[in-house]
Design an enzyme around this catalytic site. Structure first.
Site, mmCIF file in Angstrom:
data_model
loop_
_atom_site.group_PDB
_atom_site.id
_atom_site.type_symbol
_atom_site.label_atom_id
_atom_site.label_comp_id
_atom_site.label_asym_id
_atom_site.label_seq_id
_atom_site.Cartn_x
_atom_site.Cartn_y
_atom_site.Cartn_z
ATOM 1 N N LYS A 1 52.958 49.924 34.407
ATOM 2 C CA LYS A 1 52.056 50.512 35.409
ATOM 3 C C LYS A 1 52.342 52.004 35.536
ATOM 4 C CE LYS A 1 50.212 47.637 39.116
ATOM 5 N NZ LYS A 1 50.394 47.238 40.517
HETATM 6 O O1 G3P Z 1 49.949 45.971 43.613
HETATM 7 C C1 G3P Z 1 48.856 46.812 43.595
HETATM 8 C C2 G3P Z 1 47.959 46.589 44.771
HETATM 9 O O2 G3P Z 1 47.392 45.301 44.690
HETATM 10 C C3 G3P Z 1 48.655 46.756 46.102
HETATM 11 O O3 G3P Z 1 47.683 46.773 47.080
HETATM 12 O O4 G3P Z 1 46.973 47.824 49.216
HETATM 13 O O5 G3P Z 1 48.000 45.540 49.217
HETATM 14 O O6 G3P Z 1 49.442 47.526 48.760
HETATM 15 P P1 G3P Z 1 48.059 46.914 48.647
#
Ligand code: G3P
Length: 212
Positions: free
Chosen positions: A81
């Protein structure tokens, strides 16, 4: 549509390994586990036979490339990533040329998604939930990216990320995204509907009247 689970938690992944096609992690999810990063990624690769995203921390191209070359050998399923920055895209081009797959993360515009594809990213991760959290239209971005990509033979798969609820999952599929990465709790909710529960209760109750 492929389903990935968005977690670094071994128990959650073990429980859903029968269903999911891959795993995404990020530094915040890894930090929750209070274990060495490489150990977490190595364990996840034994639990799910699919792409496992491991994120670099460095901000400069050479740092990202060096970290990627440390992480990629953990397992053939490891995908690196890389954050959506200019330095990150240079790293993506280098890593792609060396056969290391990348997932470009923290994407919030179609232009960013186009640049990631141009650089050869295997996946692009638009964060729909964080856009919605700001009052924007996260799924509208997915539709824009899908519209852009369909004109060109990009190898890049749209990996819908930052999913907050089952509706995001459905909308991702309606748009035709390649992958949705779903938090454990949202994945569990996606199985459920109150009418299904009511229907099962009614069937069981009616079945009581069936002569044995
Ligand atoms: O892992 C990447 C993404 O899915 C994280 O999203 O906004 O839940 O931190 P969030």
């Amino acid at each position: 549509m492929k389903l990935f689970i968005d977690t670094a938690n071994g128990s959650e992944i073990r429980e859903m390994a029968w269903l999911v096609d891959g795993v995404t992690t990020n530094p915040s999810l890894v930090a929750k586990e209070k274990r060495p990063f490489r150990d977490i990624i190595a364990e996840i690769c034994t639990l799910v036979d699919g792409p496992v995203s491991a994120e670099v921390i460095g901000l400069e191209t050479d740092e990202m490339v060096a970290e990627a070359k440390e992480l990629a050998p953990i397992h053939e399923n490891v995908v690196i990533k890389i954050p959506m920055t200019e330095a990150g895209m240079k790293a993506v081009k280098i890593l792609t040329s060396e056969g290391i797959r990348t997932n470009v993360t923290l994407v919030f515009s179609a232009n960013q998604a186009m640049l990631a594809a141009k650089c050869g990213a295997a996946y692009v991760s638009p964060f729909v939930g964080r856009i919605d959290d700001m009052g924007g239209d996260g799924m509208g971005l997915i539709a824009e990216i899908q519209e852009c990509y369909q004109h060109y033979a990009f190898p890049t798969e749209i990996l819908v990320a930052s999913i907050r609820h089952p509706r995001h999952l459905l909308d991702a599929a309606l748009i035709g995204a390649d992958v949705a990465t779903v938090p454990y709790g949202v994945l569990k909710k996606a199985f459920n509907h109150p009418l299904t529960d009511l229907g099962i209760s009614r069937f069981l109750k009616d079945w009581e009247g069936v002569p044995r």
